[in-house]
Design a protein around this motif. Structure first.
Motif, PDB file in Angstrom:
ATOM      1  N   THR A  25       0.814  -1.210   0.000  1.00  0.00           N
ATOM      2  CA  THR A  25       0.000   0.000   0.000  1.00  0.00           C
ATOM      3  C   THR A  25       0.849   1.263   0.000  1.00  0.00           C
ATOM      4  N   ALA A  26       1.929   1.281   0.758  1.00  0.00           N
ATOM      5  CA  ALA A  26       2.725   2.493   0.947  1.00  0.00           C
ATOM      6  C   ALA A  26       3.172   3.078  -0.385  1.00  0.00           C
ATOM      7  N   ARG A  27       3.263   4.391  -0.443  1.00  0.00           N
ATOM      8  CA  ARG A  27       3.745   5.055  -1.646  1.00  0.00           C
ATOM      9  C   ARG A  27       5.186   4.658  -1.936  1.00  0.00           C
ATOM     10  N   GLY A  28       5.555   4.829  -3.218  1.00  0.00           N
ATOM     11  CA  GLY A  28       6.886   4.458  -3.659  1.00  0.00           C
ATOM     12  C   GLY A  28       7.895   5.583  -3.484  1.00  0.00           C
ATOM     13  N   PRO A  29       9.044   5.473  -4.129  1.00  0.00           N
ATOM     14  CA  PRO A  29      10.137   6.405  -3.878  1.00  0.00           C
ATOM     15  C   PRO A  29      10.032   7.746  -4.600  1.00  0.00           C
ATOM     16  N   PHE A  30       9.116   7.873  -5.568  1.00  0.00           N
ATOM     17  CA  PHE A  30       9.089   9.086  -6.384  1.00  0.00           C
ATOM     18  C   PHE A  30       8.122  10.130  -5.809  1.00  0.00           C
ATOM     19  N   PRO A  31       8.529  11.393  -5.739  1.00  0.00           N
ATOM     20  CA  PRO A  31       7.525  12.459  -5.594  1.00  0.00           C
ATOM     21  C   PRO A  31       6.604  12.437  -6.815  1.00  0.00           C
ATOM     22  N   VAL A  32       5.437  13.053  -6.687  1.00  0.00           N
ATOM     23  CA  VAL A  32       4.426  12.957  -7.736  1.00  0.00           C
ATOM     24  C   VAL A  32       4.104  14.341  -8.289  1.00  0.00           C
ATOM     25  N   GLY A  33       4.163  14.459  -9.609  1.00  0.00           N
ATOM     26  CA  GLY A  33       3.701  15.650 -10.308  1.00  0.00           C
ATOM     27  C   GLY A  33       2.387  15.363 -11.006  1.00  0.00           C
ATOM     28  N   VAL A  34       1.677  16.417 -11.376  1.00  0.00           N
ATOM     29  CA  VAL A  34       0.408  16.240 -12.077  1.00  0.00           C
ATOM     30  C   VAL A  34       0.211  17.391 -13.049  1.00  0.00           C
ATOM     31  N   LEU A  35      -0.297  17.078 -14.225  1.00  0.00           N
ATOM     32  CA  LEU A  35      -0.615  18.091 -15.228  1.00  0.00           C
ATOM     33  C   LEU A  35      -1.921  17.729 -15.905  1.00  0.00           C
ATOM     34  N   THR A  36      -2.523  18.703 -16.578  1.00  0.00           N
ATOM     35  CA  THR A  36      -3.811  18.522 -17.238  1.00  0.00           C
ATOM     36  C   THR A  36      -3.647  18.690 -18.742  1.00  0.00           C
ATOM     37  N   LEU A  37      -4.224  17.775 -19.497  1.00  0.00           N
ATOM     38  CA  LEU A  37      -4.191  17.812 -20.952  1.00  0.00           C
ATOM     39  C   LEU A  37      -5.614  17.899 -21.505  1.00  0.00           C
ATOM     40  N   THR A  38      -5.727  18.445 -22.708  1.00  0.00           N
ATOM     41  CA  THR A  38      -6.959  18.351 -23.491  1.00  0.00           C
ATOM     42  C   THR A  38      -6.663  17.523 -24.731  1.00  0.00           C
ATOM     43  N   VAL A  39      -7.489  16.520 -24.961  1.00  0.00           N
ATOM     44  CA  VAL A  39      -7.315  15.632 -26.111  1.00  0.00           C
ATOM     45  C   VAL A  39      -8.514  15.806 -27.037  1.00  0.00           C
ATOM     46  N   GLN A  40      -8.243  16.084 -28.307  1.00  0.00           N
ATOM     47  CA  GLN A  40      -9.309  16.234 -29.295  1.00  0.00           C
ATOM     48  C   GLN A  40      -9.477  14.936 -30.087  1.00  0.00           C
ATOM     49  N   HIS A  41     -10.720  14.546 -30.288  1.00  0.00           N
ATOM     50  CA  HIS A  41     -11.024  13.377 -31.110  1.00  0.00           C
ATOM     51  C   HIS A  41     -11.969  13.838 -32.213  1.00  0.00           C
ATOM     52  N   LEU A 140      -5.445   6.439  -5.879  1.00  0.00           N
ATOM     53  CA  LEU A 140      -4.774   5.346  -6.579  1.00  0.00           C
ATOM     54  C   LEU A 140      -3.842   5.886  -7.655  1.00  0.00           C
ATOM     55  N   CYS A 141      -4.258   6.947  -8.346  1.00  0.00           N
ATOM     56  CA  CYS A 141      -3.410   7.555  -9.377  1.00  0.00           C
ATOM     57  C   CYS A 141      -2.114   8.073  -8.767  1.00  0.00           C
ATOM     58  N   GLU A 142      -2.218   8.793  -7.661  1.00  0.00           N
ATOM     59  CA  GLU A 142      -1.012   9.294  -6.996  1.00  0.00           C
ATOM     60  C   GLU A 142      -0.132   8.146  -6.518  1.00  0.00           C
ATOM     61  N   ASN A 143      -0.749   7.136  -5.941  1.00  0.00           N
ATOM     62  CA  ASN A 143       0.005   6.007  -5.396  1.00  0.00           C
ATOM     63  C   ASN A 143       0.819   5.314  -6.485  1.00  0.00           C
ATOM     64  N   LEU A 144       0.197   5.045  -7.619  1.00  0.00           N
ATOM     65  CA  LEU A 144       0.910   4.363  -8.698  1.00  0.00           C
ATOM     66  C   LEU A 144       1.992   5.245  -9.300  1.00  0.00           C
ATOM     67  N   ALA A 145       1.744   6.546  -9.425  1.00  0.00           N
ATOM     68  CA  ALA A 145       2.772   7.443  -9.957  1.00  0.00           C
ATOM     69  C   ALA A 145       4.004   7.445  -9.052  1.00  0.00           C
ATOM     70  N   SER A 146       3.795   7.362  -7.748  1.00  0.00           N
ATOM     71  CA  SER A 146       4.935   7.350  -6.818  1.00  0.00           C
ATOM     72  C   SER A 146       5.755   6.077  -6.948  1.00  0.00           C
ATOM     73  N   LYS A 147       5.200   5.061  -7.599  1.00  0.00           N
ATOM     74  CA  LYS A 147       5.874   3.771  -7.766  1.00  0.00           C
ATOM     75  C   LYS A 147       6.458   3.591  -9.159  1.00  0.00           C
ATOM     76  N   GLY A 148       6.498   4.668  -9.946  1.00  0.00           N
ATOM     77  CA  GLY A 148       7.141   4.583 -11.243  1.00  0.00           C
ATOM     78  C   GLY A 148       6.218   4.281 -12.387  1.00  0.00           C
ATOM     79  N   TYR A 149       4.974   4.774 -12.323  1.00  0.00           N
ATOM     80  CA  TYR A 149       4.038   4.684 -13.436  1.00  0.00           C
ATOM     81  C   TYR A 149       3.621   6.102 -13.844  1.00  0.00           C
ATOM     82  N   VAL A 150       3.305   6.270 -15.114  1.00  0.00           N
ATOM     83  CA  VAL A 150       2.601   7.470 -15.569  1.00  0.00           C
ATOM     84  C   VAL A 150       1.128   7.089 -15.652  1.00  0.00           C
ATOM     85  N   VAL A 151       0.280   7.857 -14.963  1.00  0.00           N
ATOM     86  CA  VAL A 151      -1.121   7.493 -14.803  1.00  0.00           C
ATOM     87  C   VAL A 151      -1.984   8.601 -15.393  1.00  0.00           C
TER      88      VAL A 151
END
Length: 416
Positions: A25-41, A140-151
């Motif tokens: 459960t514990a967060r991983g070694p990375f600090p976590v950043g977050v940004l917002t995107l707009t995707v056009q379809h 969950l998004c923050e937790n996985l990002a701290s473990k080396g995933y882009v979410v």
């Protein structure tokens, strides 16, 4: 870059583990950043506009579909930067009622510098319920990002708290949204893209996490083609391209996690049209899933159904190496953040709460089990799957402090 002041923050925010949390459960070694995107379809069928007409137009109108995507990622913080963030959201308790503003708190830094060390990182797409938002599973998004995933969590247009529209749009667009976001992130990850995500993620190792309607879309995206009966659910035969045998699964997808996936017979019954053997699927469609799957559900789910819903889907995805976590006595809300403080009346509160379970406890368990599954499927750490194995006979589950794994069932089925 904005540096947050060192102001007091609540002692506990969504995603902070309880003392009895299991090992992963514990967060991983990375600090976590977050940004917002707009995707056009561009040039997509617009069933909301079509259904607003007195008679159904032929052909159906088309328009550009715009999606907002929140991306959490391993970050490198400047001195003095604190992992503190506010996510603004809202919920509409019932049709015709005013929206209740909500605020989620988290541990991330807006637009922080990406951390390339250890990368490129696997990609995890997250698809919310109906209605929902990209912040619904922020813990969950923050937790996985701290473990080396882009979410990357998607706001599915016509399906969020802010823009809820005709259900047919959700039925049509979930897997299509997943595809266009994957393609866009793949382009942004390329060297020289000019994006902060350039070189940061590896889309050849992609997983999709879906909750409720997000789980419906995830199963279809992973190869569970819809049965012919589903053509009646969306006007103009628009679902034809997602029927069994009508499309090819994206080879970049390596695994899916489905929380309480919608689409079984009891869930579909309210649509008023004949359902297939397994709701929107038949046995042939569910057999089309060949990537590994993790199902997570409550055995009292009264939205997606359990015996004829989630459990039946799990059993019939026979060509997938699959596992299932069952929370005994839980209903449908096994995935979201805990109810925020502003959800202080029954209707908004019950949009998030589980009557028989503490929400923080469920969040801890989800972080633990999802980490084990994704570490195995996307990082090759196959030993992590032992955290998803039930003990032989009575005993504690692996990774749990003594006397703390009560109320959890683990199931496993091999690919046939």
């Amino acid at each position: 870059m904005t540096v947050l002041p060192a102001v007091p923050f609540p002692a506990v925010v969504p995603g902070d583990p309880r003392p009895d949390a299991p090992a992963l459960t514990a967060r991983g070694p990375f600090p976590v950043g977050v940004l917002t995107l707009t995707v056009q379809h561009p040039d997509q069928l617009d069933v909301v506009a079509a259904l607003a007409q007195p008679t159904l137009p032929d052909p159906l109108p088309r328009s550009e579909r715009r999606l907002t995507v929140e991306v959490w990622y391993p970050a490198r913080l400047a001195d003095g930067q604190l992992e503190q963030i506010h996510y603004a959201d809202r919920v509409v308790p019932a049709p015709g009622q005013p929206a209740t503003p909500l605020e989620w708190l988290g541990r991330a830094v807006r637009d922080a510098a990406p951390e390339p060390q250890g990368g490129p990182h696997p990609l995890v797409l997250v698809s919310h319920g109906y209605p929902g938002s990209r912040y619904l599973l922020s813990y969950l998004c923050e937790n996985l990002a701290s473990k080396g995933y882009v979410v990357a969590a998607i706001d599915h247009t016509d399906s969020t708290y802010a823009d809820l529209a005709a259900f047919a749009s959700t039925l049509l667009n979930r897997p299509l949204d997943d595809q266009v976001v994957l393609d866009r992130l793949d382009a942004l990850s390329a060297p020289g893209s000019g994006s902060p995500l350039s070189g940061l993620l590896d889309t050849s190792r992609t997983a999709l996490i879906g909750y409720s309607m997000g789980g419906y879309g995830a199963l279809n995206f992973a190869g569970a083609g819809f049965a012919p009966q589903t053509l009646a659910f969306v006007p103009g035969g628009a679902l034809a391209g997602r029927l069994s045998g009508a499309y090819t699964v994206d080879p970049r997808l390596k695994a899916i996690v489905t929380f309480a996936p919608w689409g079984g017979p009891s869930a579909v019954r309210g649509l008023g049209v004949p359902a297939a053997e397994f709701g929107v699927w038949d046995a042939e469609g569910l057999a089309g899933v060949r990537v590994p799957c993790l199902f997570i559900a409550g055995d009292q789910d009264d939205v997606s159904g359990y015996r004829d819903g989630v459990r039946a889907l799990f059993e019939r995805a026979v060509h997938s190496e699959r596992r299932m976590v069952v929370y005994r006595n839980a209903r449908h809300n096994v995935a979201p953040n805990p109810p925020p403080p502003a959800a202080d009346t029954l209707a908004p509160y019950m949009h998030y709460a589980e009557p028989a379970w503490d929400a923080r406890r469920l969040n801890d368990l989800n972080c633990h089990f999802v980490t084990a599954f994704l570490n195995a499927q996307l990082k090759g750490e196959t030993e992590a799957l032992t955290y998803l194995d039930a003990p032989d006979g009575p005993g504690e589950l692996k990774g749990f402090p003594a006397r703390t794994s009560l109320g959890i069932e683990l199931h496993r089925r091999p690919a046939r």
